[in-house]
Scaffold this motif. Sequence first.
Motif, mmCIF file in Angstrom:
data_model
loop_
_atom_site.group_PDB
_atom_site.id
_atom_site.type_symbol
_atom_site.label_atom_id
_atom_site.label_comp_id
_atom_site.label_asym_id
_atom_site.label_seq_id
_atom_site.Cartn_x
_atom_site.Cartn_y
_atom_site.Cartn_z
ATOM 1 N N LEU A 99 35.568 28.741 40.564
ATOM 2 C CA LEU A 99 36.630 28.889 41.646
ATOM 3 C C LEU A 99 37.392 30.252 41.390
ATOM 4 O O LEU A 99 37.687 30.869 42.401
ATOM 5 C CB LEU A 99 37.285 27.540 41.538
ATOM 6 N N THR A 100 37.725 30.526 40.275
ATOM 7 C CA THR A 100 38.489 31.701 40.014
ATOM 8 C C THR A 100 37.760 32.650 40.431
ATOM 9 O O THR A 100 38.383 33.866 40.851
ATOM 10 C CB THR A 100 39.245 31.694 38.708
ATOM 11 N N LEU A 101 36.629 32.880 40.043
ATOM 12 C CA LEU A 101 35.489 33.992 40.172
ATOM 13 C C LEU A 101 35.419 34.125 41.809
ATOM 14 O O LEU A 101 35.332 35.355 42.412
ATOM 15 C CB LEU A 101 34.155 33.931 39.617
ATOM 16 N N LEU A 102 35.263 33.147 42.385
ATOM 17 C CA LEU A 102 35.262 33.171 43.976
ATOM 18 C C LEU A 102 36.535 33.760 44.680
ATOM 19 O O LEU A 102 36.331 34.654 45.396
ATOM 20 C CB LEU A 102 34.887 31.849 44.668
ATOM 21 N N ILE A 103 37.581 33.317 44.096
ATOM 22 C CA ILE A 103 39.005 33.780 44.688
ATOM 23 C C ILE A 103 39.108 35.351 44.274
ATOM 24 O O ILE A 103 39.437 36.080 44.979
ATOM 25 C CB ILE A 103 40.149 33.050 44.177
ATOM 26 N N PHE A 104 38.723 35.737 43.169
ATOM 27 C CA PHE A 104 38.526 37.183 42.741
ATOM 28 C C PHE A 104 37.582 37.932 43.718
ATOM 29 O O PHE A 104 38.269 38.798 44.080
ATOM 30 C CB PHE A 104 37.957 37.192 41.320
ATOM 31 N N ALA A 105 36.566 37.661 43.948
ATOM 32 C CA ALA A 105 35.819 38.384 44.683
ATOM 33 C C ALA A 105 36.075 38.196 46.109
ATOM 34 O O ALA A 105 35.996 39.364 46.799
ATOM 35 C CB ALA A 105 34.264 37.613 44.859
ATOM 36 N N ALA A 106 36.815 37.120 46.537
ATOM 37 C CA ALA A 106 37.628 37.342 48.179
ATOM 38 C C ALA A 106 38.664 38.171 48.223
ATOM 39 O O ALA A 106 38.849 38.876 49.174
ATOM 40 C CB ALA A 106 37.983 35.846 48.501
ATOM 41 N N VAL A 107 39.520 38.320 47.263
ATOM 42 C CA VAL A 107 40.655 39.268 47.166
ATOM 43 C C VAL A 107 40.543 40.564 46.787
ATOM 44 O O VAL A 107 41.356 41.455 47.087
ATOM 45 C CB VAL A 107 41.711 38.526 46.552
ATOM 46 N N LEU A 108 39.446 40.809 46.091
ATOM 47 C CA LEU A 108 39.072 42.104 45.418
ATOM 48 C C LEU A 108 39.066 43.346 46.442
ATOM 49 O O LEU A 108 39.738 44.401 46.390
ATOM 50 C CB LEU A 108 37.880 42.150 44.849
ATOM 51 N N PRO A 109 38.417 43.118 47.578
ATOM 52 C CA PRO A 109 38.323 44.136 48.618
ATOM 53 C C PRO A 109 39.517 44.370 49.416
ATOM 54 O O PRO A 109 40.002 45.307 49.875
ATOM 55 C CB PRO A 109 37.243 43.728 49.569
ATOM 56 N N LEU A 110 40.818 43.140 49.485
ATOM 57 C CA LEU A 110 41.922 43.168 50.004
ATOM 58 C C LEU A 110 42.945 43.968 49.423
ATOM 59 O O LEU A 110 43.679 44.662 50.069
ATOM 60 C CB LEU A 110 42.232 41.611 50.612
ATOM 61 N N ILE A 111 43.045 43.775 48.169
ATOM 62 C CA ILE A 111 44.331 44.100 47.399
ATOM 63 C C ILE A 111 43.701 45.104 46.416
ATOM 64 O O ILE A 111 44.691 45.518 45.425
ATOM 65 C CB ILE A 111 45.390 43.040 47.087
ATOM 66 N N GLY A 112 42.551 45.440 46.082
ATOM 67 C CA GLY A 112 42.185 46.102 44.916
ATOM 68 C C GLY A 112 41.938 45.418 43.757
ATOM 69 O O GLY A 112 41.950 44.083 43.651
ATOM 70 N N PHE A 113 41.275 45.994 42.843
ATOM 71 C CA PHE A 113 40.900 45.280 41.387
ATOM 72 C C PHE A 113 42.028 45.084 40.427
ATOM 73 O O PHE A 113 41.846 44.173 39.740
ATOM 74 C CB PHE A 113 39.638 46.174 40.850
#
Length: 163
Positions: A99-113
């Motif tokens: 679940l945390t990996l999915l959240i990471f993948a979802a927000v990465l393009p929005l707010i950076g890495f």
Amino acid sequence: MSFDAEALQAELAEDRPPHGGPWSQLGAAVVAGAVGVAGLIGSVTLGLGRLTQPGPGLWPFVVCVVVTVLSIALALVGRHGTDTEKFSRASVQTAVAVLTLLIFAAVLPLIGFEIPSLLLTFVWLRFLGKESWVSSVAISVGTVAAFYVLFVLLLQIPLPRLI
């Protein structure tokens, strides 16, 4: 002092969760197969290209073919294995990690890495790995800083960034 293999096996068996049985093996094969097929579809949509000029989906396609073939093999012969574990409270830890990996993948393009990587590393260390607060913070900050230096500054990879 002599080595007693039977006593060691008995001690190790006490620490193992109960065997999940053939349905757990089949369930794992079905989930892995579904992931493999979804990856095959996704990689084809990216474009495979040719061997001399590979497209962005070629290597994901190859990996997903391997995952799909191995999941079929697991479904056929793995049902007789005894290495699966029953789902338990410890299984929730794996679900939280996914679940945390999915959240990471979802927000990465929005707010950076930077922020998602920092939070992901911290959550995995502190809550999944049970590390101390101090070491979780220090390792998380150090990891993100090292990734920034390596990928952004040295390799100049265009990652989504905060600034």
